[in-house]
Design an enzyme around this catalytic site. Sequence first.
Site: not given
Length: 296
Positions: A54, A98, A121
Amino acid sequence: MTAKVIDGKAFAAKVRGQVAEHVARLKEANGIQPGLAVVLVGEDPASQVYVRNKHASTIEVGMASFEHRLDASTSEAELLALIDKLNADPKVHGILVQLPLPGHLNSELVINRIDPAKDVDGFHISNVGLLGTGQKSMVPCTPLGCLMMLRDHHGKLAGLNAVVVGRSNIVGKPMAQLLLGDSCTVTIAHSRTKDLAEVCRRADILVAAVGRPEMITGEMVRPGATVIDVGINRIERDGKAKLVGDVHYESAAAVAGAITPVPGGVGPMTIACLLANTLTACCRANGLAEPEGLTA
Ligand code: NDP
Protein backbone atom coordinates in the site's frame (compact mmCIF):
# COMPACT_ATOMS: atom_id res chain seq x y z
CA MET A 1 -17.16 -21.69 -24.93
CA THR A 2 -13.86 -20.39 -23.59
CA ALA A 3 -14.30 -17.37 -21.38
CA LYS A 4 -12.74 -13.99 -21.98
CA VAL A 5 -10.20 -13.42 -19.22
CA ILE A 6 -10.84 -10.17 -17.34
CA ASP A 7 -7.32 -8.91 -16.70
CA GLY A 8 -7.48 -7.28 -13.27
CA LYS A 9 -3.77 -6.54 -13.26
CA ALA A 10 -3.99 -4.47 -16.44
CA PHE A 11 -7.25 -2.82 -15.34
CA ALA A 12 -5.76 -1.92 -11.94
CA ALA A 13 -2.74 -0.38 -13.68
CA LYS A 14 -5.14 1.74 -15.76
CA VAL A 15 -7.02 2.87 -12.62
CA ARG A 16 -3.75 3.73 -10.85
CA GLY A 17 -2.75 5.72 -13.95
CA GLN A 18 -6.02 7.67 -13.84
CA VAL A 19 -5.53 8.35 -10.13
CA ALA A 20 -1.94 9.52 -10.72
CA GLU A 21 -3.07 11.92 -13.47
CA HIS A 22 -5.76 13.38 -11.23
CA VAL A 23 -3.31 13.73 -8.31
CA ALA A 24 -0.87 15.60 -10.58
CA ARG A 25 -3.65 17.97 -11.70
CA LEU A 26 -4.71 18.56 -8.07
CA LYS A 27 -1.15 19.48 -7.12
CA GLU A 28 -0.71 21.80 -10.08
CA ALA A 29 -4.08 23.53 -10.06
CA ASN A 30 -4.89 23.53 -6.34
CA GLY A 31 -1.61 22.92 -4.51
CA ILE A 32 -3.18 19.90 -2.78
CA GLN A 33 -1.56 16.50 -2.28
CA PRO A 34 -3.88 13.65 -1.22
CA GLY A 35 -2.50 11.74 1.78
CA LEU A 36 -3.16 8.23 3.06
CA ALA A 37 -2.34 7.12 6.60
CA VAL A 38 -2.00 3.39 7.24
CA VAL A 39 -1.93 2.06 10.79
CA LEU A 40 -0.47 -1.37 11.49
CA VAL A 41 -0.59 -2.84 14.99
CA GLY A 42 1.64 -5.84 15.60
CA GLU A 43 3.82 -8.04 13.43
CA ASP A 44 1.39 -10.18 11.41
CA PRO A 45 3.52 -11.17 8.36
CA ALA A 46 0.66 -11.01 5.81
CA SER A 47 -0.40 -7.58 7.13
CA GLN A 48 3.18 -6.33 6.86
CA VAL A 49 3.27 -7.30 3.18
CA TYR A 50 -0.10 -5.58 2.54
CA VAL A 51 1.05 -2.40 4.30
CA ARG A 52 4.35 -2.35 2.36
CA ASN A 53 2.47 -2.73 -0.95
CA LYS A 54 0.00 0.00 0.00
CA HIS A 55 2.85 2.37 0.88
CA ALA A 56 4.66 1.73 -2.43
CA SER A 57 1.47 2.18 -4.50
CA THR A 58 0.54 5.38 -2.66
CA ILE A 59 3.94 6.94 -3.38
CA GLU A 60 3.81 5.72 -7.00
CA VAL A 61 0.62 7.72 -7.76
CA GLY A 62 2.09 10.86 -6.19
CA MET A 63 0.19 10.82 -2.90
CA ALA A 64 1.67 11.32 0.55
CA SER A 65 1.95 8.10 2.57
CA PHE A 66 1.99 8.17 6.36
CA GLU A 67 2.83 4.84 7.97
CA HIS A 68 2.20 4.20 11.65
CA ARG A 69 3.60 0.91 12.94
CA LEU A 70 2.60 0.23 16.52
CA ASP A 71 3.72 -2.44 18.91
CA ALA A 72 1.42 -5.47 19.33
CA SER A 73 0.93 -4.46 22.98
CA THR A 74 -0.47 -1.00 22.07
CA SER A 75 -3.49 -0.19 24.23
CA GLU A 76 -6.89 0.72 22.83
CA ALA A 77 -6.56 4.22 24.32
CA GLU A 78 -3.24 4.77 22.51
CA LEU A 79 -4.65 3.56 19.21
CA LEU A 80 -7.77 5.72 19.54
CA ALA A 81 -5.59 8.74 20.38
CA LEU A 82 -3.61 8.17 17.16
CA ILE A 83 -6.85 7.95 15.13
CA ASP A 84 -8.09 11.21 16.72
CA LYS A 85 -4.80 12.85 15.69
CA LEU A 86 -5.11 11.58 12.10
CA ASN A 87 -8.78 12.64 11.96
CA ALA A 88 -7.68 16.20 12.81
CA ASP A 89 -4.69 16.28 10.42
CA PRO A 90 -5.56 18.20 7.21
CA LYS A 91 -2.73 16.47 5.30
CA VAL A 92 -4.42 13.10 5.88
CA HIS A 93 -7.44 12.45 3.62
CA GLY A 94 -7.66 8.69 4.08
CA ILE A 95 -7.10 6.50 7.14
CA LEU A 96 -6.79 2.74 7.01
CA VAL A 97 -6.34 0.53 10.05
CA GLN A 98 -4.94 -2.78 8.85
CA LEU A 99 -7.09 -5.71 9.99
CA PRO A 100 -7.03 -8.07 11.78
CA LEU A 101 -6.07 -6.23 14.97
CA PRO A 102 -4.52 -8.08 17.92
CA GLY A 103 -7.17 -9.79 20.05
CA HIS A 104 -7.19 -7.28 22.92
CA LEU A 105 -8.33 -4.46 20.60
CA ASN A 106 -11.98 -3.97 19.65
CA SER A 107 -11.96 -3.62 15.83
CA GLU A 108 -15.49 -2.19 15.64
CA LEU A 109 -14.71 0.51 18.19
CA VAL A 110 -11.46 1.39 16.44
CA ILE A 111 -12.95 1.51 12.91
CA ASN A 112 -15.91 3.57 14.09
CA ARG A 113 -13.52 6.13 15.62
CA ILE A 114 -12.24 7.03 12.10
CA ASP A 115 -13.84 10.15 10.62
CA PRO A 116 -16.32 8.60 8.10
CA ALA A 117 -15.12 11.09 5.46
CA LYS A 118 -11.59 9.63 5.83
CA ASP A 119 -12.72 5.99 6.10
CA VAL A 120 -11.22 4.83 2.79
CA ASP A 121 -11.91 1.16 3.62
CA GLY A 122 -15.63 1.97 3.84
CA PHE A 123 -16.08 -0.07 7.04
CA HIS A 124 -17.37 2.72 9.33
CA ILE A 125 -20.98 2.11 10.35
CA SER A 126 -22.00 5.48 8.81
CA ASN A 127 -20.60 4.46 5.43
CA VAL A 128 -22.29 1.05 5.69
CA GLY A 129 -25.60 2.85 6.31
CA LEU A 130 -25.06 5.36 3.51
CA LEU A 131 -24.28 2.59 1.03
CA GLY A 132 -27.31 0.59 2.20
CA THR A 133 -29.58 3.58 1.62
CA GLY A 134 -28.07 4.41 -1.76
CA GLN A 135 -26.38 7.61 -0.63
CA LYS A 136 -22.90 8.94 -1.34
CA SER A 137 -20.44 7.03 0.86
CA MET A 138 -16.94 5.59 0.99
CA VAL A 139 -17.28 2.14 -0.59
CA PRO A 140 -15.23 -0.92 0.49
CA CYS A 141 -12.32 -1.35 -1.92
CA THR A 142 -12.70 -4.99 -3.01
CA PRO A 143 -16.38 -4.81 -4.04
CA LEU A 144 -15.74 -1.41 -5.66
CA GLY A 145 -13.01 -3.04 -7.75
CA CYS A 146 -15.39 -5.83 -8.77
CA LEU A 147 -18.05 -3.27 -9.74
CA MET A 148 -15.58 -1.31 -11.87
CA MET A 149 -14.54 -4.47 -13.74
CA LEU A 150 -18.18 -5.47 -14.28
CA ARG A 151 -19.14 -2.01 -15.59
CA ASP A 152 -16.12 -2.06 -17.89
CA HIS A 153 -17.05 -5.48 -19.26
CA HIS A 154 -20.84 -5.09 -19.52
CA GLY A 155 -21.42 -1.36 -19.85
CA LYS A 156 -24.82 -1.12 -18.14
CA LEU A 157 -25.66 -3.77 -15.53
CA ALA A 158 -29.37 -2.92 -15.15
CA GLY A 159 -31.69 -5.92 -15.26
CA LEU A 160 -28.97 -8.56 -15.05
CA ASN A 161 -29.35 -11.39 -12.53
CA ALA A 162 -26.49 -11.21 -10.03
CA VAL A 163 -25.70 -13.90 -7.47
CA VAL A 164 -23.21 -13.08 -4.73
CA VAL A 165 -21.96 -16.13 -2.83
CA GLY A 166 -20.87 -14.91 0.62
CA ARG A 167 -22.44 -12.40 3.01
CA SER A 168 -19.47 -10.91 4.86
CA ASN A 169 -19.52 -7.24 5.82
CA ILE A 170 -16.35 -6.51 3.86
CA VAL A 171 -17.16 -8.26 0.56
CA GLY A 172 -20.49 -10.06 0.11
CA LYS A 173 -22.95 -7.54 1.57
CA PRO A 174 -21.41 -4.36 0.08
CA MET A 175 -21.02 -6.16 -3.27
CA ALA A 176 -24.73 -6.99 -3.25
CA GLN A 177 -25.61 -3.37 -2.36
CA LEU A 178 -23.49 -2.04 -5.20
CA LEU A 179 -25.06 -4.41 -7.73
CA LEU A 180 -28.49 -3.41 -6.47
CA GLY A 181 -27.44 0.22 -6.88
CA ASP A 182 -26.74 -0.55 -10.55
CA SER A 183 -30.23 -2.13 -10.82
CA CYS A 184 -29.25 -5.79 -10.97
CA THR A 185 -31.65 -8.37 -9.57
CA VAL A 186 -29.54 -9.59 -6.67
CA THR A 187 -29.47 -12.87 -4.76
CA ILE A 188 -27.12 -13.35 -1.81
CA ALA A 189 -26.15 -16.96 -1.13
CA HIS A 190 -24.37 -18.27 1.98
CA SER A 191 -23.59 -21.44 3.91
CA ARG A 192 -27.28 -22.15 4.60
CA THR A 193 -28.44 -21.65 1.00
CA LYS A 194 -30.33 -24.65 -0.37
CA ASP A 195 -29.21 -26.04 -3.72
CA LEU A 196 -26.41 -23.53 -4.24
CA ALA A 197 -25.63 -24.90 -7.71
CA GLU A 198 -29.16 -24.15 -8.93
CA VAL A 199 -29.04 -20.64 -7.42
CA CYS A 200 -25.67 -19.95 -9.04
CA ARG A 201 -26.88 -21.17 -12.45
CA ARG A 202 -29.45 -18.32 -12.48
CA ALA A 203 -26.66 -15.74 -12.52
CA ASP A 204 -25.68 -13.54 -15.41
CA ILE A 205 -23.10 -12.21 -12.95
CA LEU A 206 -21.70 -14.64 -10.38
CA VAL A 207 -19.49 -13.24 -7.62
CA ALA A 208 -17.71 -15.78 -5.40
CA ALA A 209 -16.54 -14.49 -2.00
CA VAL A 210 -16.55 -17.62 0.09
CA GLY A 211 -13.00 -18.41 1.23
CA ARG A 212 -13.21 -22.05 0.09
CA PRO A 213 -10.70 -23.13 -2.57
CA GLU A 214 -12.27 -23.87 -5.98
CA MET A 215 -15.72 -24.48 -4.52
CA ILE A 216 -17.65 -22.98 -7.45
CA THR A 217 -17.30 -25.41 -10.35
CA GLY A 218 -18.23 -25.15 -14.02
CA GLU A 219 -21.49 -27.03 -13.54
CA MET A 220 -22.66 -24.21 -11.22
CA VAL A 221 -22.06 -21.58 -13.91
CA ARG A 222 -24.66 -20.55 -16.46
CA PRO A 223 -23.24 -20.65 -20.02
CA GLY A 224 -22.02 -17.17 -20.94
CA ALA A 225 -22.14 -15.78 -17.39
CA THR A 226 -19.55 -13.37 -16.03
CA VAL A 227 -17.68 -14.87 -13.08
CA ILE A 228 -15.87 -12.66 -10.56
CA ASP A 229 -13.65 -14.66 -8.23
CA VAL A 230 -12.84 -12.72 -5.05
CA GLY A 231 -11.30 -15.68 -3.25
CA ILE A 232 -7.65 -15.83 -2.31
CA ASN A 233 -6.72 -19.24 -0.94
CA ARG A 234 -3.24 -20.59 -0.36
CA ILE A 235 -3.14 -24.33 -1.00
CA GLU A 236 -0.51 -26.99 -1.58
CA ARG A 237 -0.72 -29.01 -4.80
CA ASP A 238 1.82 -31.52 -6.08
CA GLY A 239 4.08 -30.45 -3.22
CA LYS A 240 4.03 -26.81 -4.30
CA ALA A 241 2.38 -23.77 -2.71
CA LYS A 242 -0.31 -22.35 -4.99
CA LEU A 243 -2.78 -19.46 -4.90
CA VAL A 244 -6.31 -20.36 -6.04
CA GLY A 245 -9.66 -18.62 -5.96
CA ASP A 246 -13.08 -19.73 -4.74
CA VAL A 247 -13.86 -20.75 -8.33
CA HIS A 248 -12.53 -23.86 -10.05
CA TYR A 249 -10.97 -21.88 -12.89
CA GLU A 250 -10.59 -24.50 -15.62
CA SER A 251 -14.13 -25.89 -15.44
CA ALA A 252 -15.75 -22.45 -14.96
CA ALA A 253 -13.76 -20.85 -17.80
CA ALA A 254 -15.03 -23.57 -20.15
CA VAL A 255 -18.63 -22.42 -19.55
CA ALA A 256 -18.48 -18.73 -18.59
CA GLY A 257 -18.52 -15.78 -20.98
CA ALA A 258 -15.91 -13.92 -18.93
CA ILE A 259 -13.93 -14.70 -15.79
CA THR A 260 -11.37 -13.13 -13.46
CA PRO A 261 -8.27 -15.26 -12.80
CA VAL A 262 -6.55 -15.77 -9.44
CA PRO A 263 -4.01 -14.30 -9.12
CA GLY A 264 -4.33 -11.27 -11.41
CA GLY A 265 -8.08 -10.62 -11.14
CA VAL A 266 -9.81 -8.94 -8.21
CA GLY A 267 -6.67 -8.78 -6.00
CA PRO A 268 -4.82 -5.96 -7.81
CA MET A 269 -8.05 -3.92 -8.02
CA THR A 270 -8.31 -3.71 -4.22
CA ILE A 271 -5.24 -1.47 -3.77
CA ALA A 272 -6.13 0.54 -6.90
CA CYS A 273 -9.54 1.26 -5.34
CA LEU A 274 -7.95 2.22 -2.03
CA LEU A 275 -6.03 4.90 -3.93
CA ALA A 276 -9.17 5.91 -5.82
CA ASN A 277 -11.05 6.24 -2.51
CA THR A 278 -8.25 8.37 -1.02
CA LEU A 279 -8.43 10.66 -4.04
CA THR A 280 -12.23 10.85 -3.75
CA ALA A 281 -11.96 11.67 -0.02
CA CYS A 282 -9.43 14.42 -0.79
CA CYS A 283 -11.65 15.96 -3.50
CA ARG A 284 -14.69 15.88 -1.20
CA ALA A 285 -12.72 17.41 1.71
CA ASN A 286 -11.71 20.29 -0.55
CA GLY A 287 -15.10 20.80 -2.20
CA LEU A 288 -13.72 19.75 -5.59
CA ALA A 289 -15.32 17.60 -8.30
CA GLU A 290 -14.90 13.87 -7.69
CA PRO A 291 -12.80 11.82 -10.13
CA GLU A 292 -15.04 10.41 -12.85
CA GLY A 293 -15.33 6.63 -13.15
CA LEU A 294 -13.47 5.98 -9.91
CA THR A 295 -16.42 5.96 -7.51
CA ALA A 296 -19.59 3.89 -7.20
P1 NDP B 1 -15.79 -14.57 5.25
O1 NDP B 1 -15.21 -15.82 5.81
O2 NDP B 1 -15.97 -13.40 6.13
O3 NDP B 1 -17.20 -14.91 4.58
C1 NDP B 1 -17.37 -16.05 3.79
C2 NDP B 1 -18.79 -16.17 3.37
O4 NDP B 1 -18.91 -17.34 2.58
C3 NDP B 1 -19.79 -16.30 4.52
O5 NDP B 1 -20.88 -15.44 4.31
C4 NDP B 1 -20.20 -17.76 4.49
O6 NDP B 1 -21.56 -17.99 4.82
C5 NDP B 1 -20.04 -18.10 3.03
N1 NDP B 1 -19.79 -19.53 2.87
C6 NDP B 1 -18.89 -20.30 3.52
N2 NDP B 1 -18.99 -21.57 3.13
C7 NDP B 1 -19.98 -21.62 2.22
C8 NDP B 1 -20.58 -22.66 1.47
N3 NDP B 1 -20.15 -23.93 1.57
N4 NDP B 1 -21.58 -22.35 0.62
C9 NDP B 1 -22.02 -21.09 0.51
N5 NDP B 1 -21.49 -20.05 1.19
C10 NDP B 1 -20.49 -20.32 2.05
O7 NDP B 1 -14.85 -14.22 4.00
P2 NDP B 1 -14.59 -12.80 3.25
O8 NDP B 1 -15.85 -12.28 2.69
O9 NDP B 1 -13.78 -11.94 4.13
O10 NDP B 1 -13.64 -13.30 2.08
C11 NDP B 1 -14.08 -14.19 1.10
C12 NDP B 1 -12.92 -14.56 0.20
O11 NDP B 1 -12.43 -13.38 -0.44
C13 NDP B 1 -11.70 -15.13 0.95
O12 NDP B 1 -11.07 -16.09 0.10
C14 NDP B 1 -10.78 -13.94 1.11
O13 NDP B 1 -9.41 -14.31 1.19
C15 NDP B 1 -11.05 -13.20 -0.17
N6 NDP B 1 -10.79 -11.76 -0.12
C16 NDP B 1 -10.10 -11.22 -1.15
C17 NDP B 1 -9.84 -9.88 -1.21
C18 NDP B 1 -9.11 -9.33 -2.39
O14 NDP B 1 -8.52 -8.29 -2.30
N7 NDP B 1 -9.18 -9.99 -3.54
C19 NDP B 1 -10.26 -8.98 -0.11
C20 NDP B 1 -11.06 -9.62 0.90
C21 NDP B 1 -11.29 -10.98 0.88
P3 NDP B 1 -22.15 -17.78 6.32
O15 NDP B 1 -22.28 -16.29 6.48
O16 NDP B 1 -23.45 -18.49 6.28
O17 NDP B 1 -21.15 -18.38 7.26
